[in-house]
Design an enzyme around this catalytic site. Sequence first.
Site, PDB file in Angstrom:
ATOM      1  N   GLU A  44      13.651  13.722   8.262  1.00  0.00           N
ATOM      2  CA  GLU A  44      12.594  12.876   8.789  1.00  0.00           C
ATOM      3  C   GLU A  44      11.681  14.024   9.543  1.00  0.00           C
ATOM      4  O   GLU A  44      11.899  14.975   9.910  1.00  0.00           O
ATOM      5  CB  GLU A  44      13.045  11.897  10.036  1.00  0.00           C
ATOM      6  CG  GLU A  44      12.329  10.759  10.046  1.00  0.00           C
ATOM      7  CD  GLU A  44      12.526   9.753   8.880  1.00  0.00           C
ATOM      8  OE1 GLU A  44      11.546   9.851   8.070  1.00  0.00           O
ATOM      9  OE2 GLU A  44      13.285   9.149   8.925  1.00  0.00           O
ATOM     10  N   HIS A  45      10.374  13.640   8.757  1.00  0.00           N
ATOM     11  CA  HIS A  45       8.948  14.668   9.347  1.00  0.00           C
ATOM     12  C   HIS A  45       9.354  15.812   8.888  1.00  0.00           C
ATOM     13  O   HIS A  45       9.055  16.904   9.156  1.00  0.00           O
ATOM     14  CB  HIS A  45       8.974  14.568  10.867  1.00  0.00           C
ATOM     15  CG  HIS A  45       8.415  13.337  11.306  1.00  0.00           C
ATOM     16  ND1 HIS A  45       7.166  13.175  11.340  1.00  0.00           N
ATOM     17  CD2 HIS A  45       8.896  12.235  12.110  1.00  0.00           C
ATOM     18  CE1 HIS A  45       6.965  11.870  11.753  1.00  0.00           C
ATOM     19  NE2 HIS A  45       7.824  11.306  12.411  1.00  0.00           N
ATOM     20  N   ASP A  47       9.044  16.003   5.035  1.00  0.00           N
ATOM     21  CA  ASP A  47       8.320  15.960   3.806  1.00  0.00           C
ATOM     22  C   ASP A  47       7.011  16.870   3.698  1.00  0.00           C
ATOM     23  O   ASP A  47       6.600  17.679   2.710  1.00  0.00           O
ATOM     24  CB  ASP A  47       7.980  14.693   3.139  1.00  0.00           C
ATOM     25  CG  ASP A  47       7.030  13.853   3.885  1.00  0.00           C
ATOM     26  OD1 ASP A  47       6.642  14.054   5.270  1.00  0.00           O
ATOM     27  OD2 ASP A  47       6.771  12.558   3.610  1.00  0.00           O
ATOM     28  N   GLY A 132       4.310  -2.540   9.339  1.00  0.00           N
ATOM     29  CA  GLY A 132       4.372  -1.889  10.690  1.00  0.00           C
ATOM     30  C   GLY A 132       5.703  -1.709  11.214  1.00  0.00           C
ATOM     31  O   GLY A 132       5.910  -1.287  12.390  1.00  0.00           O
ATOM     32  N   GLY A 134       7.724   0.537   9.634  1.00  0.00           N
ATOM     33  CA  GLY A 134       8.414   1.873   9.114  1.00  0.00           C
ATOM     34  C   GLY A 134       9.247   1.856   7.789  1.00  0.00           C
ATOM     35  O   GLY A 134      10.088   2.789   7.486  1.00  0.00           O
ATOM     36  N   LEU A 135       9.036   0.709   6.957  1.00  0.00           N
ATOM     37  CA  LEU A 135       9.642   0.710   5.820  1.00  0.00           C
ATOM     38  C   LEU A 135       8.819   0.769   4.659  1.00  0.00           C
ATOM     39  O   LEU A 135       9.052   0.193   3.580  1.00  0.00           O
ATOM     40  CB  LEU A 135      10.543  -0.693   5.738  1.00  0.00           C
ATOM     41  CG  LEU A 135      11.649  -1.081   6.880  1.00  0.00           C
ATOM     42  CD1 LEU A 135      12.392  -2.273   6.772  1.00  0.00           C
ATOM     43  CD2 LEU A 135      12.561   0.156   6.698  1.00  0.00           C
ATOM     44  N   SER A 136       7.664   1.331   4.900  1.00  0.00           N
ATOM     45  CA  SER A 136       6.673   1.576   3.828  1.00  0.00           C
ATOM     46  C   SER A 136       6.075   0.475   3.042  1.00  0.00           C
ATOM     47  O   SER A 136       5.947   0.443   1.803  1.00  0.00           O
ATOM     48  CB  SER A 136       7.192   2.583   2.759  1.00  0.00           C
ATOM     49  OG  SER A 136       7.585   3.840   3.334  1.00  0.00           O
ATOM     50  N   SER A 138       2.979  -0.043   2.949  1.00  0.00           N
ATOM     51  CA  SER A 138       1.901  -0.058   2.556  1.00  0.00           C
ATOM     52  C   SER A 138       1.997   1.379   0.854  1.00  0.00           C
ATOM     53  O   SER A 138       1.477   0.791  -0.047  1.00  0.00           O
ATOM     54  CB  SER A 138       0.899   0.831   3.311  1.00  0.00           C
ATOM     55  OG  SER A 138       1.674   2.063   4.102  1.00  0.00           O
ATOM     56  N   ASP A 182       7.187   8.664   0.824  1.00  0.00           N
ATOM     57  CA  ASP A 182       7.346   7.039   0.530  1.00  0.00           C
ATOM     58  C   ASP A 182       6.853   6.516  -0.781  1.00  0.00           C
ATOM     59  O   ASP A 182       7.569   5.827  -1.521  1.00  0.00           O
ATOM     60  CB  ASP A 182       6.392   6.349   1.555  1.00  0.00           C
ATOM     61  CG  ASP A 182       6.575   6.781   3.084  1.00  0.00           C
ATOM     62  OD1 ASP A 182       7.841   7.508   3.160  1.00  0.00           O
ATOM     63  OD2 ASP A 182       5.823   6.494   3.997  1.00  0.00           O
TER      64      ASP A 182
HETATM   65  C1  GLA Z   1       5.976   8.346   7.379  1.00  0.00           C
HETATM   66  C2  GLA Z   1       5.108   9.234   6.187  1.00  0.00           C
HETATM   67  C3  GLA Z   1       6.104  10.050   5.588  1.00  0.00           C
HETATM   68  C4  GLA Z   1       7.009  10.954   6.173  1.00  0.00           C
HETATM   69  C5  GLA Z   1       7.601   9.909   7.163  1.00  0.00           C
HETATM   70  C6  GLA Z   1       8.183  10.796   8.368  1.00  0.00           C
HETATM   71  O1  GLA Z   1       6.735   7.391   6.537  1.00  0.00           O
HETATM   72  O2  GLA Z   1       4.353   8.248   5.326  1.00  0.00           O
HETATM   73  O3  GLA Z   1       5.224  10.914   4.405  1.00  0.00           O
HETATM   74  O4  GLA Z   1       6.489  12.181   6.812  1.00  0.00           O
HETATM   75  O5  GLA Z   1       6.570   9.366   8.075  1.00  0.00           O
HETATM   76  O6  GLA Z   1       9.487  11.229   7.721  1.00  0.00           O
END
Ligand code: GLA
Length: 393
Positions: A44-45, A47, A132, A134-136, A138, A182
Amino acid sequence: MPSANENARLAALTNRARSAFQRAYGDAPTHVVAAPGRVNLIGEHTDYNDGFVLPAAIDRHALMAIGPRNDNQVRIVAVDLNARSSFSLDQIDHDQANRWSNYQRGVAWALQGEGLALRGMNMVLTSDVPVGSGLSSSAAVEVATAFAFQVLSEFELNGVTRALLCQKAENDFVGMNCGIMDQFIVSLGSRGHALLIDCRSLDYQAVPVPEGCSVVICDTKKRRGLVDSEYNLRRQECERGAEILGVRALRDVTLEQLVQRRGAMDALTYRRCHHVVSENERTQQAVSALRNNDVAKFGKLMDASHVSLRDDYQVSCLELDEMVAAAWAQPGTLGSRMTGAGFGGCTVSLVESAGTDAFVQDVARTYQSRTGLRPEVYVCQAEDGVGLVSLTN
Ligand code: GLA
């Protein structure tokens, strides 16, 4: 991509999109595109620090019913929002009143910027990826849009390029400075697998999700706040760390090297770097653990990831910590952590199959009694990335 007939949830979404398309445009769609959400198992964090991530695409989808037009217009109906937006491919502007449509606009803009000739289209969007959380949701819309243009305008785009162009849309058109994870997993996910992605080389390997355990997503129902500004701040802190360390990105430092240079930086920058460098190591160890079928080790690395995100990177929040604490206390839990950018959204847990039903009930009950929020807890399946839903009727 499972066919809509095999999967009741996807079938319901598909029917909804098809009938809304018929109502809106007086015609049947020619195709239905489905793009999954994602959950990140670990990494996490990392990329945007050129590091390693291990996400999986999940069985929640953004679905688009589409059909070609003979002009340069793109018309969109967002069923879930009961809203519409349209734009011309000759002049792609932002829509301030319908911000949700800036993802589709941004993708069209990025594809055209690549010299690709796009055909006008009618589109209906519906999604069961919670927004909103955190499951992407968008990234799912972006990648579905790119795929829709590919199908109707008949050009080839490999999955990595598609992901990069969708990231460009989000960075440069929508204005969110996200990394590549994502869009990459939504574009290239593989059923039954997570992907180990090297975010520098963009090489990737599919790693099977272990048997005998479940991946459980717990939505805290705390919607992410602060995320854009804090996210950009973390990126800057990492860049400062890399500069002090004299490397291109934090990916280029080992934990040992970082510890040696501790005196060269302020305490806050050190903590941020410590998270990223240790998380990269954990992610690679986690993949080895999975390959050796050592799920206990994998779970411990997930736990350590949460602690690092909470204490060093400081992107957790009370609700995420409560959910993780409830999971840690539950028999059968192998590991649990926050997933995604943080400040709300979801946790991900690896749970022994035999303990999964009890986990779903007990963790939800404990969390609700501690926070007053009613969570959504579900066992997810690792799915394929974007594709066409087969329309057999
Ligand atoms: C969001 C960002 C990703 C990644 C995560 C954290 O989802 O879109 O690119 O940085 O946060 O891991």
